[in-house]
Design a protein around this motif. Structure first.
Motif, PDB file in Angstrom:
ATOM      1  N   THR A 174       0.831  -1.213   0.000  1.00 39.10           N
ATOM      2  CA  THR A 174       0.000   0.000   0.000  1.00 39.10           C
ATOM      3  C   THR A 174       0.860   1.256   0.000  1.00 39.10           C
ATOM      4  O   THR A 174       0.519   2.243  -0.669  1.00 39.10           O
ATOM      5  N   ALA A 213      -7.431   5.856   5.271  1.00 35.17           N
ATOM      6  CA  ALA A 213      -8.124   6.391   4.100  1.00 35.17           C
ATOM      7  C   ALA A 213      -8.112   7.912   4.113  1.00 35.17           C
ATOM      8  O   ALA A 213      -7.927   8.553   3.071  1.00 35.17           O
ATOM      9  N   PHE A 271      -7.102   2.719   3.276  1.00 33.93           N
ATOM     10  CA  PHE A 271      -7.770   1.834   4.249  1.00 33.93           C
ATOM     11  C   PHE A 271      -6.920   0.593   4.494  1.00 33.93           C
ATOM     12  O   PHE A 271      -6.742   0.155   5.638  1.00 33.93           O
ATOM     13  N   GLY A 272      -6.374   0.023   3.414  1.00 34.06           N
ATOM     14  CA  GLY A 272      -5.489  -1.137   3.561  1.00 34.06           C
ATOM     15  C   GLY A 272      -4.234  -0.806   4.346  1.00 34.06           C
ATOM     16  O   GLY A 272      -3.747  -1.626   5.129  1.00 34.06           O
ATOM     17  N   VAL A 290      -8.385   5.808  -1.703  1.00 35.52           N
ATOM     18  CA  VAL A 290      -9.228   5.484  -0.538  1.00 35.52           C
ATOM     19  C   VAL A 290      -9.039   4.029  -0.099  1.00 35.52           C
ATOM     20  O   VAL A 290      -8.692   3.765   1.062  1.00 35.52           O
ATOM     21  N   PRO A 291      -9.243   3.023  -0.988  1.00 40.56           N
ATOM     22  CA  PRO A 291      -9.005   1.639  -0.534  1.00 40.56           C
ATOM     23  C   PRO A 291      -7.530   1.384  -0.193  1.00 40.56           C
ATOM     24  O   PRO A 291      -7.236   0.587   0.708  1.00 40.56           O
ATOM     25  N   GLY A 302      -8.216   1.842   9.780  1.00 41.24           N
ATOM     26  CA  GLY A 302      -8.519   1.856   8.348  1.00 41.24           C
ATOM     27  C   GLY A 302      -9.074   3.195   7.894  1.00 41.24           C
ATOM     28  O   GLY A 302      -8.682   3.726   6.851  1.00 41.24           O
TER      29      GLY A 302
END
Length: 532
Positions: free
Chosen positions: A459, A519, A488-489, A484-485, A515
């Motif tokens: 990430t 994000a 979060f990851g 965004v993902p 998370g």
């Protein structure tokens, strides 16, 4: 001044009607009375005549221009400085401009490469004579009636502005901002690399129909992008041609070709690779090249084995833009200032960076200071049975059930998958009695340990790549959404890695909080990079 002053200054010529106009003067048609030779008469702005220093500079430059003798340079036949007029008498070319042909019928990729090779040949000859052009653009590349490409308007911009890009207080630019090199816009020392940049921008536009920067914002914004941003990658053009073009328009002069000839050598080689070693012969546009440039397109090592560029080589490409922003006209009433004094570096969106920094710090600190519930710890090798009193053992990770086993004579035997997954601590319960089940083996042999570290690296790498692409304007809203993902990851990876290393209970509320903070970090940094 009226046309009569032009007529009086050129008694040996029959002066005709106006055939062109730009920021650097007006062009009239004409005819030499004795020779019957058609000519173009460039009438320089009166501001040149009214400024003694500029007038002297231009007379010096005119002598240099008159000595330029090259098949791809519009020849200067005469220069007259008389009765307040500065007049250049040049060859008249009636075949139109590259821009007019590009905007109407379009040009194939081979034609565009041939046109630019011709222009580079003329530019290199001028550079060898000590003359920079500084206003290379499709409108200054003209065709003869026989299809020969010639470069026009050498040196005028250099004389008027002394190399720097000038603007009016109203924001109009003296010159053509779409093709101006960054160092020219900033008034820095100029070399042939400035003309390399402009010519490379012309080739970029001819090959894809668009300019290497986002549209809009007016001439000052156009210059600002060239100074502070990297150009967009050339779309739908294969290597090695795309690489040659992108090198020619590198933001830093040292990263470009050092002169027009080295650019031409690589361009000729790339075109020979894509279109075949005989492409110039088949082109139908007369191009006069130096031997080393001509030879580069016929090197055996560059001949393609499997050519998959039919669409690139045969499909005419047309301009998708309207005629670029017109230049300001130089007049005695114009108040001109260096462009460097009015363009500003991109503003830094401090608020977004502050949000990203706060969210990042909170995301990293939270798993270390919030440890979950204080439960009894049972530490052992998970390859051995769990010796707890009861009939049923449930093992879970943040609410996700990993194992549900019945007790036996030796205790609870965990499945192989669970033993492979668990590292650090997980929540366990026997008949409703909860405790922390802690693996006493190294966490890097588990999916929780190694997986969280790999997720963290993955990430981080993708987020850094997205931010870099956003800063260089190589991507847009899609990268902001993708952050965004990824963020979060990133938060989940930080949470899980901290839980494993500190043997904290991995709980769902802390996981979700990390998370969300990740994000928030990613989207704030992405928006800040895009706005910068």
């Amino acid at each position: 001044m009226t046309l009569s002053s032009v007529v009086a200054a050129l008694p040996q010529y029959a002066v005709g009607e106006q055939i062109g106009e730009g920021g650097m003067g007006v062009v009239y048609g004409g005819m030499h009375r004795q020779l019957g030779r058609p000519v173009a008469i460039k009438r320089l702005p009166h501001a040149v005549a009214e400024d003694p220093r500029m007038s002297e500079r231009f007379e010096h430059e005119a002598r240099l221009l008159a000595r330029l003798d090259h098949p791809h340079i519009v020849p200067v036949y005469d220069y007259v400085r008389q009765q307040g007029e500065h007049l250049l008498v040049m060859e008249r070319l009636d075949g139109g401009t590259v821009w007019s042909r590009f905007a109407t019928d379009g040009l194939t990729a081979q034609q565009s490469c041939g046109i630019v090779l011709a222009a580079l040949s003329g530019l290199h000859a001028a550079h060898e004579a000590g003359v920079l052009h500084l206003d290379v653009k499709p409108k200054n590349l003209l065709f003869t009636s026989n299809g020969v490409v010639k470069v026009a308007d050498f040196g005028i911009s250099q004389v008027v502005s002394e190399g720097a890009t000038l603007v009016t207080h109203g924001g109009a630019v003296l010159g053509t901002p779409a093709y101006i090199a960054p160092e020219q816009a900033m008034g820095n020392a100029l070399t042939p690399a400035a003309d390399v940049y402009a010519t490379g921008t012309v080739l970029y536009e001819l090959l894809c129909g668009d300019l290497p920067f986002e549209r809009g914002g007016g001439p000052i914004a156009m210059i600002q992008k060239r100074v502070y941003q990297d150009p967009r990658p050339l779309p739908n053009v294969p290597e090695p041609l795309a690489g040659v073009v992108m090198r020619s328009i590198a933001r830093e002069p040292d990263a470009r070709y050092r002169n027009a000839e080295t650019f031409a050598i690589d361009l000729s080689a790339a075109a020979g690779h894509l279109f075949g070693p005989d492409w110039l012969t088949r082109l139908g546009i007369p191009v006069h090249l130096a031997p080393q440039v001509s030879a580069s397109s016929t090197r055996p090592s560059l001949r393609p084995v499997d050519r998959d560029t039919v669409s690139l080589s045969q499909q005419p490409i047309r301009a998708t833009l309207v005629d670029p922003i017109p230049a300001a006209r130089l007049s005695g009433s114009s108040t001109l200032v260096p462009a460097a004094s009015v363009i500003r570096p991109p503003s830094t969106p401090w608020a977004l960076w502050l949000v990203a920094a706060v969210a990042l710090i909170a995301m990293v600190v939270l798993p270390f200071v919030v440890s979950g519930r204080q439960l009894t710890e049972v530490s052992q090798s998970l390859a051995d049975p769990v010796k707890e009193q009861g009939t049923q053992l449930v093992v879970s990770l943040a609410g996700l059930e990993l194992a549900n086993v019945q007790g036996g004579p030796e205790g609870f035997v965990l499945p192989g998958a669970t033993r492979w997954i668990v590292g650090g601590a997980v929540t366990a319960s026997v008949d409703g009695r909860e405790f922390l089940l802690v693996s006493n083996q190294t966490p890097w042999l588990s999916l929780m340990g190694t997986g969280s570290a790999l997720l963290l690296l993955f990430t981080l790498a993708y987020l850094e790549s997205n931010l870099r692409a956003l800063r260089k304007r190589q991507t847009g809203v899609a990268a902001v959404i993708a952050s965004v993902p990824l963020g979060f990851g990133l938060g989940l990876a930080v949470w899980l890695l901290a839980s494993v290393l500190l043997t904290h209970e991995p709980t769902l509320p802390i996981a979700l909080t990390c998370g969300v903070l990740g994000a928030a970090t990613a989207i704030s940094a992405s928006l800040a990079s895009r706005r910068a």
